[in-house]
Write a protein that holds these residues in place. Structure first.
Motif, PDB file in Angstrom:
ATOM      1  N   UNK A  60       0.828  -1.208   0.000  1.00 27.47           N
ATOM      2  CA  UNK A  60       0.000   0.000   0.000  1.00 27.47           C
ATOM      3  C   UNK A  60       0.859   1.253   0.000  1.00 27.47           C
ATOM      4  N   UNK A  61       2.160   1.055  -0.238  1.00 31.46           N
ATOM      5  CA  UNK A  61       3.099   2.187  -0.299  1.00 31.46           C
ATOM      6  C   UNK A  61       3.613   2.274  -1.739  1.00 31.46           C
ATOM      7  N   UNK A  62       3.219   3.333  -2.448  1.00 32.57           N
ATOM      8  CA  UNK A  62       3.584   3.470  -3.853  1.00 32.57           C
ATOM      9  C   UNK A  62       4.960   4.113  -4.011  1.00 32.57           C
ATOM     10  N   UNK A  63       5.709   3.625  -5.010  1.00 35.83           N
ATOM     11  CA  UNK A  63       7.033   4.176  -5.322  1.00 35.83           C
ATOM     12  C   UNK A  63       7.105   4.442  -6.827  1.00 35.83           C
ATOM     13  N   UNK A  64       7.759   5.550  -7.187  1.00 35.75           N
ATOM     14  CA  UNK A  64       7.962   5.859  -8.616  1.00 35.75           C
ATOM     15  C   UNK A  64       8.961   4.851  -9.178  1.00 35.75           C
ATOM     16  N   UNK A  65       8.572   4.193 -10.282  1.00 30.61           N
ATOM     17  CA  UNK A  65       9.436   3.177 -10.898  1.00 30.61           C
ATOM     18  C   UNK A  65      10.248   3.765 -12.068  1.00 30.61           C
ATOM     19  N   UNK A  85      -0.749  -6.889   9.545  1.00 30.00           N
ATOM     20  CA  UNK A  85      -0.937  -6.798   8.092  1.00 30.00           C
ATOM     21  C   UNK A  85      -0.241  -7.899   7.290  1.00 30.00           C
ATOM     22  N   UNK A  86       0.230  -8.962   7.937  1.00 31.18           N
ATOM     23  CA  UNK A  86       0.972 -10.000   7.215  1.00 31.18           C
ATOM     24  C   UNK A  86       0.019 -11.005   6.565  1.00 31.18           C
ATOM     25  N   UNK A  87       0.108 -11.204   5.249  1.00 32.92           N
ATOM     26  CA  UNK A  87      -0.749 -12.186   4.583  1.00 32.92           C
ATOM     27  C   UNK A  87      -0.573 -13.605   5.123  1.00 32.92           C
ATOM     28  N   UNK A  88       0.634 -13.919   5.627  1.00 31.52           N
ATOM     29  CA  UNK A  88       0.891 -15.272   6.149  1.00 31.52           C
ATOM     30  C   UNK A  88       0.008 -15.604   7.350  1.00 31.52           C
ATOM     31  N   UNK A  89      -0.585 -14.566   7.961  1.00 29.38           N
ATOM     32  CA  UNK A  89      -1.471 -14.806   9.098  1.00 29.38           C
ATOM     33  C   UNK A  89      -2.847 -15.327   8.642  1.00 29.38           C
ATOM     34  N   UNK A 142       4.331   2.080  -8.784  1.00 29.18           N
ATOM     35  CA  UNK A 142       3.923   0.722  -8.415  1.00 29.18           C
ATOM     36  C   UNK A 142       3.986   0.525  -6.906  1.00 29.18           C
ATOM     37  N   UNK A 143       3.146  -0.387  -6.480  1.00 32.21           N
ATOM     38  CA  UNK A 143       3.098  -0.811  -5.087  1.00 32.21           C
ATOM     39  C   UNK A 143       4.041  -2.012  -4.930  1.00 32.21           C
ATOM     40  N   UNK A 144       4.554  -2.233  -3.736  1.00 30.67           N
ATOM     41  CA  UNK A 144       5.463  -3.354  -3.487  1.00 30.67           C
ATOM     42  C   UNK A 144       4.688  -4.539  -2.929  1.00 30.67           C
ATOM     43  N   UNK A 145       4.935  -5.726  -3.470  1.00 31.35           N
ATOM     44  CA  UNK A 145       4.297  -6.942  -2.958  1.00 31.35           C
ATOM     45  C   UNK A 145       4.888  -7.261  -1.587  1.00 31.35           C
ATOM     46  N   UNK A 146       4.041  -7.632  -0.646  1.00 27.63           N
ATOM     47  CA  UNK A 146       4.500  -7.943   0.713  1.00 27.63           C
ATOM     48  C   UNK A 146       5.411  -9.163   0.710  1.00 27.63           C
ATOM     49  N   UNK A 147       6.397  -9.132   1.605  1.00 21.28           N
ATOM     50  CA  UNK A 147       7.446 -10.158   1.632  1.00 21.28           C
ATOM     51  C   UNK A 147       6.901 -11.576   1.794  1.00 21.28           C
ATOM     52  N   UNK A 148       5.832 -11.730   2.592  1.00 24.42           N
ATOM     53  CA  UNK A 148       5.320 -13.078   2.863  1.00 24.42           C
ATOM     54  C   UNK A 148       4.044 -13.405   2.077  1.00 24.42           C
ATOM     55  N   UNK A 149       3.704 -12.581   1.085  1.00 24.77           N
ATOM     56  CA  UNK A 149       2.462 -12.783   0.323  1.00 24.77           C
ATOM     57  C   UNK A 149       2.489 -14.091  -0.468  1.00 24.77           C
ATOM     58  N   UNK A 150       3.607 -14.368  -1.134  1.00 23.35           N
ATOM     59  CA  UNK A 150       3.712 -15.595  -1.937  1.00 23.35           C
ATOM     60  C   UNK A 150       3.642 -16.832  -1.038  1.00 23.35           C
ATOM     61  N   UNK A 151       4.301 -16.759   0.106  1.00 23.20           N
ATOM     62  CA  UNK A 151       4.278 -17.863   1.081  1.00 23.20           C
ATOM     63  C   UNK A 151       2.839 -18.132   1.537  1.00 23.20           C
ATOM     64  N   UNK A 152       2.078 -17.060   1.769  1.00 32.25           N
ATOM     65  CA  UNK A 152       0.684 -17.191   2.216  1.00 32.25           C
ATOM     66  C   UNK A 152      -0.160 -17.914   1.167  1.00 32.25           C
ATOM     67  N   UNK A 153      -0.004 -17.518  -0.096  1.00 36.13           N
ATOM     68  CA  UNK A 153      -0.771 -18.142  -1.182  1.00 36.13           C
ATOM     69  C   UNK A 153      -0.406 -19.613  -1.321  1.00 36.13           C
ATOM     70  N   UNK A 154       0.895 -19.937  -1.228  1.00 38.99           N
ATOM     71  CA  UNK A 154       1.345 -21.332  -1.326  1.00 38.99           C
ATOM     72  C   UNK A 154       0.756 -22.188  -0.205  1.00 38.99           C
ATOM     73  N   UNK A 155       0.727 -21.626   1.015  1.00 38.16           N
ATOM     74  CA  UNK A 155       0.167 -22.366   2.153  1.00 38.16           C
ATOM     75  C   UNK A 155      -1.333 -22.605   1.979  1.00 38.16           C
ATOM     76  N   UNK A 156      -2.035 -21.626   1.428  1.00 32.51           N
ATOM     77  CA  UNK A 156      -3.467 -21.790   1.169  1.00 32.51           C
ATOM     78  C   UNK A 156      -3.703 -22.870   0.110  1.00 32.51           C
ATOM     79  N   UNK A 157      -2.853 -22.890  -0.914  1.00 34.96           N
ATOM     80  CA  UNK A 157      -2.970 -23.905  -1.973  1.00 34.96           C
ATOM     81  C   UNK A 157      -2.751 -25.308  -1.413  1.00 34.96           C
TER      82      UNK A 157
END
Length: 650
Positions: free
Chosen positions: A360-365, A580-584, A472-487
């Motif tokens: 949710x923090x935008x940075x100029x790319x 705010x961690x998706x892994x939760x 662009x916004x930055x993807x959270x560090x543990x977002x991919x891990x969260x999706x994999x665990x849900x799968x």
């Protein structure tokens, strides 16, 4: 040098005082546990000595009324509190309570001369009650520690003079001085230079969180480094920590269906058990030729003790309370035990993008300006114009360009709703916004924005297209891990966002989310969730709890990210993830599943053992000692099983 020594002495004194307090607290806790067990210990010693006299020494004087009185004395420490509870329940209209069952069972045992069994039943029941109290106390410990450690007093700076006042008397705008090692009592804004804080009280994570000047700091955070000044922006009663404490303390009011069923079941089951026990005692008189009242009364008492529902009444609420406590310990707040049940059955997790899977923090790319324009000059003008906006895009541009050049004077600044900003500089028009803004003012451009993955900010100056910036916004560090665990757990994932579809698809591809939809309005998100629900599949929606309120309302479970950033999330959602961690998200589902598993283990254990001992009792093979195990033994095993969840690592 003298000042330094003074500070060092003060810190040593504070440390020693803290260690002394900790030692006192530990000592008091030990005394408290001993006091809980003291009646049972006294009763046990007197009972053991009586059994020793009965079966080994067999003195002539240990007979008749003296023996009866001895066992009554053994019964009093554990029996009186239960008899008192039974009487109070009867006066309140709740006749058939577990206290009533234990009372009539033990008094009945005394009436037929089974004194050791009468004392033993009440003794083991009392020990079970103590273990229950300790288990509940342990489950509440994490919540209670937050409440107890919240500072009552703070140091505020009043005219450059430090002054200690009660935290509840601090006003908005007051400046708090927070020394290293101290815990913040109210929410505020850091007005000192950067510092590190321990946020474990709020997030369950002890990893230091670095804050810079102007950042929000919250009640419950502990200063780790230098003395900091914080300007209070929220009253004591409205702080994030106060809301979290209130939320968790009220969580047990929302009962799970299993818990509600057991309560209703116990209210119907207990009177049936009492009437069946009366029937077991008296009905055989009409059907058995060699009927002996004492024998059938003993069987009825065994039946009563076996049938007591305390293992269920105790362990099931304790299991749910343990689940709420385990969640709280990990920075996941369940608003009630019913949501532990619901989340355990979730088949679909639908999530927002910005602030949920991304920071949710935008940075100029990138900056793509035409060569005929002075890039630095245009960026300075854009920075001055965007300074009039609070949008995250404006913040991103400010971070990229740097300080505002106050020599640049813009006039006729105007915001065009949903499109961007317009201003005049030295008589020339400046436009900054999306490409709809360019179309509105007839600015021609040769950029194919459909191929640009990031959010695009177009710029025009003097009625000419300058170019665009990508943000662009930055993807959270543990977002991919969260999706994999849900799968792995077989849960389907879907991403819904109001952001540009190309951006949404890019993030979804990075994270491995198969279903993703962009360019959605709030009502479009509602329709997408309805489509999933139409397939008769349960849905948990994860969002910010404010913009996504309509979707949360129709979801089976609403999970709010941003527990540290928005009061509305705490009010709206069923579950709040504080850090705010998706892994939760998968962690919350796992806690729900483990809680449900433990609750059902206890139900099966209680009914299974009771059924076996009842069959043995009907065949005359079970004595009061087996009955004690079927009741108190099963209750203790259920309690130990229920507290297991608090020791688990998720």
């Amino acid at each position: 040098m003298e000042h330094c020594c003074s500070d060092s002495h003060h810190e040593t004194k504070e440390k020693n005082h803290s260690e002394h307090d900790e030692h006192n607290h530990s000592s008091q806790e030990g005394k408290s546990i001993l006091n809980l067990f003291l009646p049972s210990l006294i009763s046990l010693l007197i009972l053991l000595y009586a059994i020793f006299l009965d079966h080994f020494i067999k003195p002539d004087w240990f007979l008749g009324w003296f023996r009866v009185v001895w066992y009554i004395v053994a019964y009093i420490p554990v029996g009186i509190p239960v008899l008192k509870e039974s009487l109070e329940s009867i006066l309140k209209g709740d006749i058939f309570s577990e206290f009533f069952l234990m009372s009539i069972a033990t008094i009945g045992a005394f009436a037929i001369g089974e004194f050791p069994e009468g004392v033993a039943v009440m003794l083991f029941y009392s020990v079970g009650e103590v273990f229950q109290s300790l288990a509940v106390k342990r489950a509440k410990a994490n919540i209670k520690s937050l409440l107890d450690e919240r500072p009552d007093q703070v140091t505020i700076i009043n005219g450059n003079i430090p002054q200690t006042i009660k935290a509840e008397n601090v006003k908005i705008g007051d400046v708090i001085q927070l020394k290293p090692g101290e815990k913040l009592a109210l929410d505020g804004i850091l007005i000192s230079d950067g510092n590190s804080f321990n946020t474990a009280a709020l997030t369950g994570e002890s990893k230091p969180d670095t804050k810079t000047k102007g950042d929000i700091v919250l009640a419950g955070m502990i200063n780790l480094n230098t003395v900091s000044l914080i300007e209070v922006n929220t009253l004591y009663s409205d702080s994030k920590l106060s809301k979290i404490l209130e939320l968790v303390q009220n969580a047990t009011a929302q009962k799970a269906p299993t818990e509600l069923f057991i309560r209703k079941f116990a209210k119907i089951y207990t009177p049936i058990v009492v009437f069946l026990a009366i029937a077991i005692c008296f009905l055989p008189y009409f059907f058995v030729s060699d009927y002996i009242f004492r024998v059938w009364l003993y069987k009825a008492l065994i039946f009563l003790v076996i049938s007591c529902p305390c293992a269920l009444v105790i362990s099931i609420p304790l299991g749910y309370f343990g689940g709420i406590g385990a969640g709280s310990k990990n920075g996941i707040l369940f608003k009630g035990s019913n949501f532990l049940d619901t989340i355990a059955k979730i088949k679909n997790v639908v999530m927002d993008k910005t602030g949920t899977m991304t920071e949710g923090v935008f940075m100029v790319q990138e900056v793509h300006f035409k060569p005929e324009f002075n890039k630095d000059e245009i960026l300075k003008l854009v920075n001055v114009l965007e300074n009039n906006s609070t949008h995250p895009v404006a913040t991103a541009i400010h971070h990229f360009v740097g300080e505002i050049d106050h020599h640049l004077k813009l006039e006729n600044i105007e915001e065009i709703a949903g499109k961007g900003l317009k201003a005049t500089y030295e008589g020339k028009q400046l436009l900054v916004g999306n490409f709809k803004l360019m179309d509105k003012f007839g600015i021609s451009y040769d950029t194919d924005i459909s191929k640009v993955v990031y959010t695009v900010i177009a710029v025009a100056f003097d009625k000419k297209f300058v170019g665009y910036l990508t943000i662009a916004d930055t993807i959270k560090a543990d977002a991919e891990k969260a999706i994999n665990q849900l799968k792995i757990t077989g849960i389907k994932t879907t991403m819904l966002s109001g952001d540009k579809d190309a951006v949404v698809q890019y993030v979804a591809q990075k994270l491995g989310i198969r279903n993703a939809f962009g360019d959605l309005l709030p009502e479009d998100k509602v329709e997408k969730v309805k489509e999933i629900k139409a397939r008769k599949e349960s849905v948990a929606f994860v969002g910010d709890g404010v913009n996504d309120a309509p979707v949360i309302a129709i979801s089976d479970v609403g999970i709010a990210m941003g527990g540290l950033g928005s009061d509305a999330t705490i009010e709206t959602a069923d579950i709040v993830i504080q850090d705010d961690k998706p892994s939760k998200i998968p962690m919350a589902i796992k806690i729900g599943k483990e809680t449900k598993k433990i609750v059902w283990e206890n139900i099966i254990l209680a009914f299974g053992v009771k059924a076996i001992v009842l069959i043995l009792g009907a065949g005359g093979l079970a004595t009061m000692w087996e009955a004690v195990f079927a009741d108190v033994g099963v209750a203790l095993l259920s309690i130990l099983n229920a507290v297991r969840i608090q020791r688990m690592k998720f």
